[in-house]
Motif scaffolding. Structure first.
Motif, PDB file in Angstrom:
ATOM      1  N   CYS A   1      24.999   9.206 -67.007  1.00  0.00           N
ATOM      2  CA  CYS A   1      25.161   7.849 -67.557  1.00  0.00           C
ATOM      3  C   CYS A   1      23.829   7.328 -68.080  1.00  0.00           C
ATOM      4  O   CYS A   1      23.769   6.716 -69.145  1.00  0.00           O
ATOM      5  CB  CYS A   1      25.733   6.901 -66.506  1.00  0.00           C
ATOM      6  SG  CYS A   1      27.511   7.093 -66.222  1.00  0.00           S
TER       7      CYS A   1
ATOM      8  N   CYS B   1      23.225   6.455 -71.923  1.00  0.00           N
ATOM      9  CA  CYS B   1      22.930   5.051 -72.222  1.00  0.00           C
ATOM     10  C   CYS B   1      21.790   4.921 -73.226  1.00  0.00           C
ATOM     11  O   CYS B   1      21.821   4.078 -74.115  1.00  0.00           O
ATOM     12  CB  CYS B   1      22.579   4.332 -70.925  1.00  0.00           C
ATOM     13  SG  CYS B   1      22.063   2.625 -71.151  1.00  0.00           S
ATOM     14  N   TRP B   2      20.783   5.776 -73.078  1.00  0.00           N
ATOM     15  CA  TRP B   2      19.608   5.704 -73.941  1.00  0.00           C
ATOM     16  C   TRP B   2      19.651   6.700 -75.093  1.00  0.00           C
ATOM     17  O   TRP B   2      18.713   6.780 -75.881  1.00  0.00           O
ATOM     18  CB  TRP B   2      18.341   5.898 -73.106  1.00  0.00           C
ATOM     19  CG  TRP B   2      18.202   4.787 -72.118  1.00  0.00           C
ATOM     20  CD1 TRP B   2      18.456   4.845 -70.775  1.00  0.00           C
ATOM     21  CD2 TRP B   2      17.837   3.441 -72.404  1.00  0.00           C
ATOM     22  NE1 TRP B   2      18.256   3.610 -70.211  1.00  0.00           N
ATOM     23  CE2 TRP B   2      17.880   2.733 -71.187  1.00  0.00           C
ATOM     24  CE3 TRP B   2      17.482   2.766 -73.561  1.00  0.00           C
ATOM     25  CZ2 TRP B   2      17.568   1.379 -71.101  1.00  0.00           C
ATOM     26  CZ3 TRP B   2      17.171   1.419 -73.470  1.00  0.00           C
ATOM     27  CH2 TRP B   2      17.219   0.746 -72.253  1.00  0.00           C
TER      28      TRP B   2
ATOM     29  N   ARG C   1      31.200   2.284 -65.411  1.00  0.00           N
ATOM     30  CA  ARG C   1      31.230   2.906 -66.735  1.00  0.00           C
ATOM     31  C   ARG C   1      31.014   4.410 -66.650  1.00  0.00           C
ATOM     32  O   ARG C   1      30.309   4.904 -65.781  1.00  0.00           O
ATOM     33  CB  ARG C   1      30.147   2.307 -67.622  1.00  0.00           C
ATOM     34  CG  ARG C   1      30.379   0.873 -67.953  1.00  0.00           C
ATOM     35  CD  ARG C   1      29.271   0.367 -68.838  1.00  0.00           C
ATOM     36  NE  ARG C   1      29.489  -1.038 -69.132  1.00  0.00           N
ATOM     37  CZ  ARG C   1      28.657  -1.763 -69.802  1.00  0.00           C
ATOM     38  NH1 ARG C   1      27.540  -1.257 -70.263  1.00  0.00           N
ATOM     39  NH2 ARG C   1      28.918  -3.030 -70.036  1.00  0.00           N
TER      40      ARG C   1
ATOM     41  N   TRP D   1      28.824   4.465 -72.038  1.00  0.00           N
ATOM     42  CA  TRP D   1      27.443   4.091 -72.340  1.00  0.00           C
ATOM     43  C   TRP D   1      27.014   4.581 -73.723  1.00  0.00           C
ATOM     44  O   TRP D   1      26.365   3.850 -74.475  1.00  0.00           O
ATOM     45  CB  TRP D   1      26.490   4.648 -71.285  1.00  0.00           C
ATOM     46  CG  TRP D   1      26.487   3.874 -70.017  1.00  0.00           C
ATOM     47  CD1 TRP D   1      26.978   4.290 -68.809  1.00  0.00           C
ATOM     48  CD2 TRP D   1      25.977   2.564 -69.815  1.00  0.00           C
ATOM     49  NE1 TRP D   1      26.799   3.302 -67.870  1.00  0.00           N
ATOM     50  CE2 TRP D   1      26.182   2.235 -68.449  1.00  0.00           C
ATOM     51  CE3 TRP D   1      25.363   1.631 -70.633  1.00  0.00           C
ATOM     52  CZ2 TRP D   1      25.786   1.018 -67.906  1.00  0.00           C
ATOM     53  CZ3 TRP D   1      24.966   0.417 -70.087  1.00  0.00           C
ATOM     54  CH2 TRP D   1      25.185   0.117 -68.746  1.00  0.00           C
TER      55      TRP D   1
ATOM     56  N   GLU E   1      28.761   2.429 -76.387  1.00  0.00           N
ATOM     57  CA  GLU E   1      28.190   1.075 -76.431  1.00  0.00           C
ATOM     58  C   GLU E   1      26.815   1.067 -77.089  1.00  0.00           C
ATOM     59  O   GLU E   1      26.468   0.140 -77.821  1.00  0.00           O
ATOM     60  CB  GLU E   1      28.087   0.492 -75.030  1.00  0.00           C
ATOM     61  CG  GLU E   1      27.575  -0.939 -75.039  1.00  0.00           C
ATOM     62  CD  GLU E   1      27.569  -1.550 -73.656  1.00  0.00           C
ATOM     63  OE1 GLU E   1      26.516  -2.096 -73.272  1.00  0.00           O
ATOM     64  OE2 GLU E   1      28.608  -1.495 -72.982  1.00  0.00           O
ATOM     65  N   GLY E   2      26.022   2.110 -76.842  1.00  0.00           N
ATOM     66  CA  GLY E   2      24.684   2.193 -77.420  1.00  0.00           C
ATOM     67  C   GLY E   2      24.652   2.731 -78.836  1.00  0.00           C
ATOM     68  O   GLY E   2      23.581   2.873 -79.424  1.00  0.00           O
TER      69      GLY E   2
END
Length: 144
Positions: free
Chosen positions: A82, A86-87, A113, A118, A121-122
């Motif tokens: 995650c 995310c990044w 999540r 992630w 979303e990113g």
């Protein structure tokens, strides 16, 4: 855990935070547990994944860190996959998947999540594609 193990664990997390792969290797050779978190519960693998340190991620996984262990440190909670998703750290996502990370494992004891949530979303398209190819599906309510 004895004093030596606590010290090695703190040093391993610290070396991971600064991205010092050479020091991480030395600490692992000295007996640092790649799975053990620091006093707050932050795991070295989570830190490596969140920072996009693919080489350190690989070193920790090869040394025995579980790809799916959830970190519990303040501000560092969640699964390594995650964090990487995310990044948008695609090389790290690839490394974690290659070492058996579950692309559908959600954070917060499987209630939060997913890595794909992630990445979506990113707006990390490459990470999204890698996770989808690995069999990830969006959590209920997530959109692609």
């Amino acid at each position: 855990m004895n004093q030596r193990q606590r010290k090695l664990s703190r040093r391993l997390v610290a070396a991971t935070v600064v991205g010092d792969a050479h020091h991480v290797k030395a600490l692992l050779r000295a007996g640092a547990d790649p799975e053990r978190g620091d006093s707050e519960g932050t795991t070295p693998l989570y830190v490596a994944a969140a920072n996009g340190e693919a080489e350190i991620t690989r070193l920790l996984l090869v040394a025995g860190a579980s790809a799916d262990t959830e970190s519990r440190g303040i501000g560092s909670e969640g699964t390594p996959l995650c964090a990487a998703a995310c990044w948008g750290h695609t090389t790290t996502v690839r490394e974690l998947l290659a070492h058996g990370a579950d692309p559908n494992l959600r954070e917060d004891h499987d209630t939060g999540r997913s890595p794909l949530d992630w990445a979506i979303e990113g707006l990390h398209q490459e990470a999204t594609a890698l996770l989808t190819a690995a069999g990830a599906t969006p959590s209920h309510g997530a959109t692609t």
